[in-house]
Design an enzyme around this catalytic site. Sequence first.
Site, PDB file in Angstrom:
ATOM      1  N   HIS A 120      40.531  40.871  47.985  1.00  0.00           N
ATOM      2  CA  HIS A 120      39.826  40.197  46.830  1.00  0.00           C
ATOM      3  C   HIS A 120      39.663  41.503  45.744  1.00  0.00           C
ATOM      4  CE1 HIS A 120      36.796  37.027  45.370  1.00  0.00           C
ATOM      5  NE2 HIS A 120      37.101  37.808  44.400  1.00  0.00           N
ATOM      6  N   ILE A 121      40.401  41.354  44.910  1.00  0.00           N
ATOM      7  CA  ILE A 121      40.536  42.516  43.729  1.00  0.00           C
ATOM      8  C   ILE A 121      39.095  42.551  43.019  1.00  0.00           C
ATOM      9  CG2 ILE A 121      41.269  41.012  41.800  1.00  0.00           C
ATOM     10  CD1 ILE A 121      42.455  44.623  42.662  1.00  0.00           C
ATOM     11  N   HIS A 122      38.576  43.638  42.578  1.00  0.00           N
ATOM     12  CA  HIS A 122      37.286  43.977  42.148  1.00  0.00           C
ATOM     13  C   HIS A 122      37.501  45.330  41.694  1.00  0.00           C
ATOM     14  CE1 HIS A 122      37.103  45.409  46.411  1.00  0.00           C
ATOM     15  NE2 HIS A 122      36.310  46.435  45.899  1.00  0.00           N
ATOM     16  N   MET A 123      36.914  45.306  40.342  1.00  0.00           N
ATOM     17  CA  MET A 123      36.780  46.657  39.624  1.00  0.00           C
ATOM     18  C   MET A 123      35.440  47.535  39.755  1.00  0.00           C
ATOM     19  SD  MET A 123      36.779  47.280  35.619  1.00  0.00           S
ATOM     20  CE  MET A 123      38.536  47.184  35.270  1.00  0.00           C
TER      21      MET A 123
END
Length: 160
Positions: A120-123
């Site tokens: 789950h991509i996150h910055m």
Amino acid sequence: MERIWAPWRLEYVKDASKDTGETCIFCVPEDEGDDEAALIVHRGDRCFVILNKYPYTNGHLMVAPFDHVATIQGLDAETGGELMSLAQRAISILETKYEPHGFNVGFNQGRVAGAGVEHHIHMHVVPRWGGDTNFMPVLAETRVMPQTLEQTYEGLRGEF
């Protein structure tokens, strides 16, 4: 040798060493839940801003899409735009609240790139100060945090 007690690190050490098979920490309902317990400081239309439960520095935020997407290139244009807009707002708010000297901002895409949650991509938005690194992380694998997560949440809640 002196000791600095950091009992909250035990939870991280235990969690980091096992695959719990639990649901994704970034897969949160789009409707209001217990945002304080979840450390969510803001909900947008497609993305949300959350405190890092194991921060590198005080004010360490993450911006993630509601959709379970593993890569940056998997985001549609609207979601990617909102994610970047929320990151910009986060930086502005952190500049006002914490007066950092700089920021580390970015994605760790894939486990080999350092992603703790790789599906789950996150910055990450990490405020930095001159002198915020010292011997503790190097010699003791411990960070000294001058503010609790609860204090950080209270200070940032409602700022977006």
